[in-house]
Design an enzyme around this catalytic site. Structure first.
Site: not given
Length: 239
Positions: A134, A147
Site C-alpha cells: 500500500s 494496517y
C-alpha cells in the site's frame, strides 16, 4: 513476464483489486486460481472459468488449503493480494483480537505462502511473486496504525526476499495501490482509484518486469518521500 499459458494464484481474488487482477491476467492468457472466504463469490468466479480455493488466510488451515491446492501444479505467478483492515483502537485492549487478525492475514499469510510455495515457483522456467502492499507502507496514517504496520512489514519483507532471490528465476515485485474503491473502503470519503485501473497498472508492471509498481497517487507520494521523507510522513499521518 509472458503471461500466456502461465498458472497464476491470486489470493483474495474474488473481490476488489484481486478480482480485477485475476480478470486481467485471464484476459492476457494466464490460467488463474483465486482464493477467497465467500462461497458465493467463489462460485461466481468459477462460472467465469477460474479455479477456486476456499480458505481464510488468517488461519493455519486456510493457508494449508491454499498450499495444498497448488502444490502439485506448475505455479509460475503468486499474487499475495488478500488483505483486511483493522478495527483496532489504542485505548481499547478488547480490539487486540482485531489487530491480530489483520496481522495474520496481511503479513503472516504472505510470508507463509512465499516460503511454502517457493519450491514450486523455482521449478518453473520463469516465475514471479507479487506482494500487494500500500502507499501507506511508505508513510502511515494515524487512523490505521496496525494496517499500516502490516503493509510496511510486507514492504520490508518484499525488499529483503528480492535481494535473496536476485540470482534465481523468481522475480519479486511490490505493488503499492493508493486508496481504491472496494468494499473495504466503502463509506470512506475522499478520492479513490478505480479497482480496474489499479489492477491494470499492476498487471502491466508484471508483464514489463518492474520491481515496484506505484499505482495512481502513490507515484506522487513516492516522489515526495524521495525529496523529504519527513514531509511525506507529516502529510500522510493525518490523511
Amino acid at each position: 513476464m509472458e503471461l500466456r499459458g502461465k498458472l497464476a494464484l491470486v489470493t483474495g481474488g474474488s473481490d476488489g483489486i484481486g478480482r480485477e487482477i485475476a480478470l486481467q491476467l485471464q484476459g492476457a492468457g494466464a490460467e488463474v486460481i483465486v482464493t477467497g472466504r465467500s462461497a458465493e463469490k467463489l462460485r461466481a468466479m468459477a462460472a467465469l472459468g477460474f479455479g477456486t480455493i476456499a480458505g481464510d488466510l488468517s488461519t493455519p488451515s486456510g493457508v494449508d488449503a491454499v498450499v495444498d491446492g497448488v502444490a502439485d501444479k506448475p505455479l509460475a505467478l503468486l499474487v499475495n493480494n488478500a488483505g483486511v483492515g483493522s478495527e483496532y483502537e489504542l485505548d481499547r485492549p478488547e480490539t487486540l483480537d482485531n489487530a491480530a487478525h489483520c496481522i495474520r492475514t496481511n503479513l503472516d499469510a504472505p510470508i507463509a505462502l512465499c516460503t511454502r510455495l517457493l519450491p514450486v515457483l523455482q521449478a518453473q522456467p520463469e516465475a514471479a511473486i507479487v506482494n500487494v502492499t500500500s502507499g501507506l507502507a511508505i508513510a502511515p496514517r494515524a487512523g490505521g496504525s496496525v494496517y499500516c504496520a502490516t503493509k510496511a512489514g510486507l514492504r520490508s519483507y518484499t525488499q529483503a526476499i528480492r535481494h535473496a532471490l536476485k540470482d534465481s528465476n523468481v522475480r519479486v515485485i511490490e505493488a503499492l495501490p493508493p486508496v481504491v474503491e472496494t468494499n473495504m473502503t466503502a463509506g470512506r470519503a475522499g478520492k479513490k482509484m478505480n479497482a480496474h485501473d489499479c489492477a491494470a497498472e499492476i498487471v502491466r508492471g508484471i508483464r514489463t518486469g518492474k520491481r515496484e509498481v506505484n499505482a495512481g497517487m502513490v507515484k506522487l507520494l513516492q516522489l515526495m518521500h524521495s525529496i523529504s521523507p519527513a514531509l511525506a510522513r507529516r502529510i500522510m499521518i493525518g490523511f
